[in-house]
Design an enzyme around this catalytic site. Structure first.
Site, mmCIF file in Angstrom:
data_model
loop_
_atom_site.group_PDB
_atom_site.id
_atom_site.type_symbol
_atom_site.label_atom_id
_atom_site.label_comp_id
_atom_site.label_asym_id
_atom_site.label_seq_id
_atom_site.Cartn_x
_atom_site.Cartn_y
_atom_site.Cartn_z
ATOM 1 N N THR A 12 24.364 -16.007 -5.528
ATOM 2 C CA THR A 12 25.277 -15.764 -4.702
ATOM 3 C C THR A 12 24.869 -14.099 -4.694
ATOM 4 O O THR A 12 24.639 -13.294 -3.811
ATOM 5 C CB THR A 12 26.287 -16.394 -4.642
ATOM 6 O OG1 THR A 12 25.986 -17.476 -3.845
ATOM 7 C CG2 THR A 12 27.229 -15.093 -2.815
ATOM 8 N N SER A 53 22.854 -21.487 -9.115
ATOM 9 C CA SER A 53 22.740 -21.637 -10.176
ATOM 10 C C SER A 53 22.232 -23.264 -10.152
ATOM 11 O O SER A 53 22.893 -23.558 -11.279
ATOM 12 C CB SER A 53 24.184 -21.283 -10.965
ATOM 13 O OG SER A 53 25.670 -21.414 -10.371
ATOM 14 N N THR A 86 27.767 -19.042 -9.555
ATOM 15 C CA THR A 86 29.644 -19.582 -9.684
ATOM 16 C C THR A 86 29.264 -21.370 -9.442
ATOM 17 O O THR A 86 30.644 -21.727 -10.070
ATOM 18 C CB THR A 86 29.999 -19.018 -8.414
ATOM 19 O OG1 THR A 86 29.974 -19.592 -6.871
ATOM 20 C CG2 THR A 86 30.227 -17.746 -7.488
ATOM 21 N N ASP A 87 28.508 -22.014 -8.635
ATOM 22 C CA ASP A 87 28.627 -24.019 -9.029
ATOM 23 C C ASP A 87 28.626 -23.831 -10.410
ATOM 24 O O ASP A 87 29.347 -25.012 -10.582
ATOM 25 C CB ASP A 87 27.350 -23.742 -8.324
ATOM 26 C CG ASP A 87 27.223 -23.529 -6.831
ATOM 27 O OD1 ASP A 87 28.293 -23.180 -5.853
ATOM 28 O OD2 ASP A 87 26.642 -24.340 -5.871
#
Length: 334
Positions: A12, A53, A86-87
């Site tokens: 992101t 990610s 972030t995932d």
């Protein structure tokens, strides 16, 4: 304060509008250009890849791991920052931490809001991560997000959208950032780092299956039959399933499959309390309890153990080392 290398992987923090949604497409120099730099910090950028990610593979993560080691081979580098989606950040950060044997900090960060969004969190998170990388030592691999500094081990994404997205549900922060300073609150406990793994042509398959009401081991057995060399059973409670899962775990371990036992509960350790399909029986069938590590990081621990050796007994020993259960005196900040 020194020379920091930023390894850009997308996410992101590097995402822009694509017509129907956001996706990573900015390179590392563009990402770094969004943030102010801490005083006396110089930045070099390594553009490794630019993907959202959830699309990361084991090959991506091992490439990142090896790149971190290559960067730190230069004694003039003060620290490393990895910008990451972030995932799956919790998985990549833990993989790097398992194999990190340098006093210099490797700091993962990212964003919950895409590039160019008013009041976006990416620039502030990147500034903080650079500051942490430049000023800390002996803390292992860290996650710097929303003014908080977390140890990679145990830290997971706990919020889908809000800025303060990461926490260790079973532990405390390592530190905090603010007013241009880093305050270290505790020293993470880390087991001895594992050796850097190779890059085999055929990477081991490691799957995860979750237990729930009415669950049977059909998917667990299907994964093993599909060639999984490692399995993570995401159980209920303190690590409980059913007698049918116990049978499936015993079958898998008899075939040489490395099985880890974690829980879908947010915090607390896997504990051998219950029988009739509970953790007592699952561990007796050969599953290795993962303590407070949750599914994604348990899978990374299994993966690292499989990459460390072809010998089944050695794989289990390495898994226990990765979990911090194989040494009487875990090293601090190793």
């Amino acid at each position: 304060m020194g020379r920091i290398v930023v390894i850009s992987t997308g996410g992101t923090i590097a995402s822009r509008w694509q017509g129907s949604g956001f996706a990573a497409d900015a390179d590392g120099r563009e990402v770094v250009a969004t943030a102010p730099l801490p005083e006396d910090v110089t930045v070099e950028v390594v553009d490794l890849f630019s993907v959202n990610s959830p699309r990361l593979t084991t090959a991506h993560q091992l490439t990142l791991l090896r790149t971190v080691h290559e960067v730190l081979a230069d004694p003039g580098v003060q620290g490393v920052v990895v910008t990451h989606g972030t995932d799956t950040l919790e998985e990549s950060a833990f993989l790097v931490d398992l194999h990190h044997h340098d006093e210099r900090s490797v700091v993962f960060t990212g964003a919950q809001l895409p590039m160019g969004i008013e009041d976006g969190d990416g620039p502030g998170n990147l500034y903080d991560a650079l500051l942490v990388a430049a000023t800390t030592r002996g803390l292992g691999v860290l996650v710097s997000f929303a003014g908080r500094v977390h140890a990679a081990r145990g830290t997971v994404k706990t919020q889908t959208l809000v800025a303060d997205a990461f926490a260790d549900p079973s532990g405390e922060w390592v530190g905090k950032t603010g007013f241009g300073k880093v305050t270290v609150l505790r020293q993470p406990q880390r087991p001895r780092p594992l050796a850097l793994p190779g890059m085999p042509e055929a990477l081991p398959r490691v799957d995860m299956v979750m237990h729930h009401a009415d669950a049977d081991p059909l998917l667990f057995r299907a994964a093993v039959d599909a060639g999984a060399r490692g399995m993570v059973l995401v159980a209920t409670g303190a690590g409980n399933a059913t007698p049918e899962f116990v049978e499936a775990v015993a079958e898998a371990t008899a075939r040489g499959v490395l099985v880890a036992l974690t829980t879908r509960v947010q915090s607390g350790p896997v504990t051998e309390i219950y029988t009739h399909g509970g953790a007592v029986d699952l561990v007796a069938a050969g599953a290795v309890p993962t303590g407070t590590l949750r599914a994604g990081q348990s899978r990374i621990a299994v993966l690292s153990a499989l990459l460390a050796s072809d010998d089944r007994a050695e794989q289990e020993r390495m898994l226990r080392l990765a979990l911090g259960a194989g040494e009487s005196k875990p090293l601090v900040g190793a």
